[in-house]
Enzyme design. Structure first.
Site, mmCIF file in Angstrom:
data_model
loop_
_atom_site.group_PDB
_atom_site.id
_atom_site.type_symbol
_atom_site.label_atom_id
_atom_site.label_comp_id
_atom_site.label_asym_id
_atom_site.label_seq_id
_atom_site.Cartn_x
_atom_site.Cartn_y
_atom_site.Cartn_z
ATOM 1 N N GLU A 39 -9.711 -2.004 5.103
ATOM 2 C CA GLU A 39 -10.341 -1.673 6.383
ATOM 3 C C GLU A 39 -11.579 -2.550 6.601
ATOM 4 O O GLU A 39 -12.097 -3.151 5.650
ATOM 5 C CB GLU A 39 -10.735 -0.186 6.384
ATOM 6 C CG GLU A 39 -9.563 0.785 6.235
ATOM 7 C CD GLU A 39 -8.765 0.993 7.532
ATOM 8 O OE1 GLU A 39 -8.645 0.051 8.337
ATOM 9 O OE2 GLU A 39 -8.249 2.120 7.706
ATOM 10 N N ASN B 288 -7.575 -2.528 14.135
ATOM 11 C CA ASN B 288 -8.967 -2.832 13.766
ATOM 12 C C ASN B 288 -9.065 -4.075 12.869
ATOM 13 O O ASN B 288 -10.121 -4.358 12.312
ATOM 14 C CB ASN B 288 -9.619 -1.630 13.068
ATOM 15 C CG ASN B 288 -8.926 -1.271 11.756
ATOM 16 O OD1 ASN B 288 -7.974 -1.923 11.341
ATOM 17 N ND2 ASN B 288 -9.415 -0.242 11.094
ATOM 18 N N HIS C 91 -7.303 -4.594 10.023
ATOM 19 C CA HIS C 91 -7.010 -4.432 8.590
ATOM 20 C C HIS C 91 -5.734 -5.181 8.206
ATOM 21 O O HIS C 91 -4.832 -5.358 9.027
ATOM 22 C CB HIS C 91 -6.962 -2.959 8.159
ATOM 23 C CG HIS C 91 -5.795 -2.162 8.648
ATOM 24 N ND1 HIS C 91 -5.907 -0.833 9.017
ATOM 25 C CD2 HIS C 91 -4.474 -2.456 8.808
ATOM 26 C CE1 HIS C 91 -4.717 -0.374 9.378
ATOM 27 N NE2 HIS C 91 -3.839 -1.333 9.268
ATOM 28 N N ASP D 15 0.802 -1.220 0.000
ATOM 29 C CA ASP D 15 0.000 0.000 0.000
ATOM 30 C C ASP D 15 0.837 1.273 0.000
ATOM 31 O O ASP D 15 2.045 1.235 0.218
ATOM 32 C CB ASP D 15 -0.969 0.008 1.206
ATOM 33 C CG ASP D 15 -0.327 -0.549 2.482
ATOM 34 O OD1 ASP D 15 0.916 -0.556 2.572
ATOM 35 O OD2 ASP D 15 -1.067 -0.978 3.374
#
Ligand code: F6R
Length: 248
Positions: free
Chosen positions: A142, A135, A137, A66
């Protein structure tokens, strides 16, 4: 599936050894790489190993997961910059060998499509290294991201921006969007190693352990992967069932 070792340094030693052995066995390997705090000691250990016992790296190809939208490769918080600093420059990898999405591209849809095509043209990923967000990811997929996505642009959650604030001067500087490899490309990797260290990851690692496969916890998709290792330190294992909390 869960391998617990005592410390972040032990994680770095083990993961860097696995990557080293992979490159030794297949000099033309296609590696999928991650950035972030978890990866720093791993790359330092890999660089040290390759300096002590060099391997030919000319045929290696890498694809990062990313990049932030809006940051140029020269921005000190861009993932281009991170990779150059921690891995590509120390290993002397040529620009033609390494790939990251262009966060400064004019047309994100075209950039994502081109990135997917480059991964496919390289024959897909042999080994994908992953961190995990607090979280859940992986890459910047996400919670709620469909599992059938290739590389795409995504809006970062408030949680992710908060977590990554530590790398920026203030909240306004944290990018709101990123381009990330999709779950499809990650799942197509022939081998996956997910790494987590520190107390900060204990809660999400416990959730990952108990969760079914659920788009609200993106890393849970890896439970369907045929060649997955989850390598964590004892702090990240602290909320797992007691028999799994300590290094075996
Ligand atoms: C980074 C990436 C992210 C990180 C995750 C954990 O390329 O894809 O999924 O792996 O946010 O980051 P750290 O290691 O900083 O806790």
């Amino acid at each position: 599936m869960f391998l617990v070792v005592p410390t972040p340094q032990a994680v770095a030693d083990l993961v860097s050894t696995l990557v080293y052995q992979h490159i030794k066995a297949k000099p033309a390997a296609v590696l999928g790489l991650a950035t972030g705090g978890t990866m720093e000691p791993i790359y330092a250990a890999l660089v040290a190993k390759l300096q002590q016992q060099p391997l030919p790296l000319e045929k290696l190809t890498t694809f990062n997961l990313d990049e932030y939208v809006g940051l140029s490769a020269a921005h000190p918080q861009s993932y281009h910059y991170f990779m150059q600093q921690h891995l590509f420059a120390p290993l002397g990898l040529a620009p033609s060998q390494v790939h990251l999405p262009d966060g400064n591209c004019r047309n994100s849809a075209e950039e994502c499509q081109a990135y997917s095509e480059q991964i496919a043209a390289a024959g897909g990923l042999d080994l994908q290294l992953l961190g995990i967000g607090s979280n859940g990811h992986i890459g910047f997929n996400e919670p709620g991201t469909p599992f059938d996505c290739n590389t795409h642009e995504i809006e970062l959650t408030a949680q992710t921006r908060q977590d990554n604030l530590r790398f920026f001067a203030d909240a306004a500087e944290v990018p709101t969007h990123a381009i990330t490899m999709g779950i499809c490309e990650i799942m197509a990797a022939r081998e996956v190693i997910l790494v987590a260290t520190g107390q900060r990851k204990a809660d999400i690692i416990a959730q990952l352990y108990t969760s079914g496969v659920d788009e609200q916890l993106p890393a849970s998709v890896l439970k369907q992967h045929r060649n997955l290792k989850v390598i964590i330190d004892e702090d990240a294992a602290a909320l797992l069932p007691t028999h799994l909390q300590q290094a075996g």
